[in-house]
Write a protein that holds these residues in place. Structure first.
Motif, PDB file in Angstrom:
ATOM      1  N   ILE A  77     -13.628  -8.020  -0.530  1.00 42.82           N
ATOM      2  CA  ILE A  77     -13.486  -6.620  -0.110  1.00 42.82           C
ATOM      3  C   ILE A  77     -12.197  -6.428   0.685  1.00 42.82           C
ATOM      4  N   ALA A  78     -11.900  -7.353   1.582  1.00 43.22           N
ATOM      5  CA  ALA A  78     -10.683  -7.242   2.389  1.00 43.22           C
ATOM      6  C   ALA A  78      -9.437  -7.289   1.497  1.00 43.22           C
ATOM      7  N   ALA A  81      -9.259  -6.412  -1.690  1.00 38.67           N
ATOM      8  CA  ALA A  81      -9.204  -5.176  -2.467  1.00 38.67           C
ATOM      9  C   ALA A  81      -8.603  -4.043  -1.648  1.00 38.67           C
ATOM     10  N   ARG A  82      -8.976  -3.960  -0.389  1.00 41.26           N
ATOM     11  CA  ARG A  82      -8.438  -2.897   0.469  1.00 41.26           C
ATOM     12  C   ARG A  82      -6.947  -3.086   0.732  1.00 41.26           C
ATOM     13  N   ALA A  83      -6.556  -4.326   0.988  1.00 41.43           N
ATOM     14  CA  ALA A  83      -5.152  -4.598   1.310  1.00 41.43           C
ATOM     15  C   ALA A  83      -4.256  -4.492   0.089  1.00 41.43           C
ATOM     16  N   GLY A  89      -4.859  -2.798  -2.850  1.00 46.05           N
ATOM     17  CA  GLY A  89      -4.927  -1.573  -3.621  1.00 46.05           C
ATOM     18  C   GLY A  89      -5.674  -1.698  -4.940  1.00 46.05           C
ATOM     19  N   SER A 124      -8.424  -1.113  -7.487  1.00 50.57           N
ATOM     20  CA  SER A 124      -9.362   0.018  -7.539  1.00 50.57           C
ATOM     21  C   SER A 124     -10.600  -0.254  -8.379  1.00 50.57           C
ATOM     22  N   GLY A 184     -18.840  -1.604   1.484  1.00 49.63           N
ATOM     23  CA  GLY A 184     -17.888  -0.502   1.403  1.00 49.63           C
ATOM     24  C   GLY A 184     -17.302  -0.235   0.039  1.00 49.63           C
ATOM     25  N   ALA A 185     -17.623  -1.025  -0.973  1.00 53.21           N
ATOM     26  CA  ALA A 185     -17.094  -0.773  -2.311  1.00 53.21           C
ATOM     27  C   ALA A 185     -17.771   0.445  -2.916  1.00 53.21           C
ATOM     28  N   ARG A 186     -17.043   1.159  -3.774  1.00 55.48           N
ATOM     29  CA  ARG A 186     -17.613   2.306  -4.472  1.00 55.48           C
ATOM     30  C   ARG A 186     -18.391   1.801  -5.694  1.00 55.48           C
TER      31      ARG A 186
END
Length: 303
Positions: A220-221, A223-225, A227, A229, A265-267
């Motif tokens: 998750i970290a 993916a956020r850093a 980008g 999607s 927090g993932a969609r």
């Protein structure tokens, strides 16, 4: 009055070279002599002006050496001789070279008619835009223009003036092309690379341990850093048990990982979930083998 003083006055006040020629009896060649021991300073543009003017001065004065190191006209497109040398022209170019050597941007020669006035205006605009970015081509265009103007003021050098005029046409075209050349488009953004994270399960289990939860938090970290999607989650099993049972077990493992990622927090809409049972083994084994590395779910982060 020395030759140096009269030539500098011509450069700054725009006096015709013919006036200087009328006083040639009292002139020395000190400016021309200085070129060999002169080291230019200043911007790339003024240093290139020095090199070009010094080349012309030494060519006309019959000199060589330090001031004309390198070639002003490597293509041989300008021949400045219509017979012998011309000491007054040589001195004029030498004076301009020495001024440029001090880092001073020497003005182009004054124009003498409508044709040269238009050419000088064109040169001035191109120099304003291009002398800092395209120093070599800018200095070449200015030196060609001055070669044209100064040679045209001496009857015996009219042929050389015509050649300098033609060379100026080429050099100003090149400078303007440099200035207006479209900038290269920036490369398209590089897609974020895919990243794989594997979590492992005990035999016949779809429960995540604390260690496996840490792996998913790392995913998750990242993916956020980075980008990314989209996320693909694929469940796997070993070959122990029937193929049908293992297919269902692999889906359970993929689903539990998906729910955990959503909790982190993932969609949910961004996650693709599937199970392949024992069809895609990390470690190939015969049927009925309990292989820990095959009991897994793989999380792939995609752009």
């Amino acid at each position: 009055m020395t030759r140096t003083h009269r030539l500098i006055n011509r450069l700054t006040a725009g006096l015709a070279l013919a006036a200087a020629l009328a006083l040639s009896a009292c002139v020395s060649t000190s400016s021309l002599d200085e070129l060999a021991s002169t080291t230019p300073t200043g911007s790339a543009f003024t240093q290139q002006l020095f090199k070009n003017y010094a080349y012309l001065a030494n060519s006309l004065g019959g000199g060589g050496g330090g001031g004309s190191s390198g070639t002003f006209d490597s293509e041989g497109s300008v021949s400045i001789f219509d017979g012998g040398g011309n000491s007054d022209l040589a001195e004029a170019f030498a004076t301009k070279a020495l001024i440029a050597a001090k880092g001073v941007e020497v003005d182009p020669e004054p124009s003498t008619d409508d044709d040269s006035a238009q050419a000088r205006d064109r040169l001035a605009h191109a120099l304003a835009e291009g002398k800092d970015r395209f120093a070599v081509d800018a200095a070449r265009a200015q030196t060609d223009f001055d070669c044209w103007m100064l040679n045209a003021s001496v009857d015996s050098q009219r042929g050389a003036a015509s050649q300098c005029r033609a060379s100026f046409g080429n050099s100003i075209d090149k400078l303007e092309h440099d200035i207006h050349r479209p900038a290269l488009a920036p490369p398209p953004p590089t897609a974020a690379p895919a990243h794989d994270y594997a979590v492992y399960f005990d035999f016949d289990s779809w429960t995540l341990t604390g260690e496996q939860l840490s792996v998913l938090q790392q995913a998750i970290a990242t993916a956020r850093a980075g980008g990314q999607s989209r996320i693909a989650v694929v469940g796997h099993t070993d070959t122990s048990g029937s193929a049908g049972y293992n297919q269902a077990l692999s889906v359970k493992r993929a689903n539990v990982v998906t729910e955990t990622l959503v909790d982190m927090g993932a969609r949910r809409q961004a996650i693709e979930v599937s199970g392949v049972g024992e069809a895609d083994l990390a470690v190939p084994t015969p049927d009925g083998v309990r292989e820990p590395k095959n009991r897994r779910a793989v999380v792939t982060l995609m752009p």
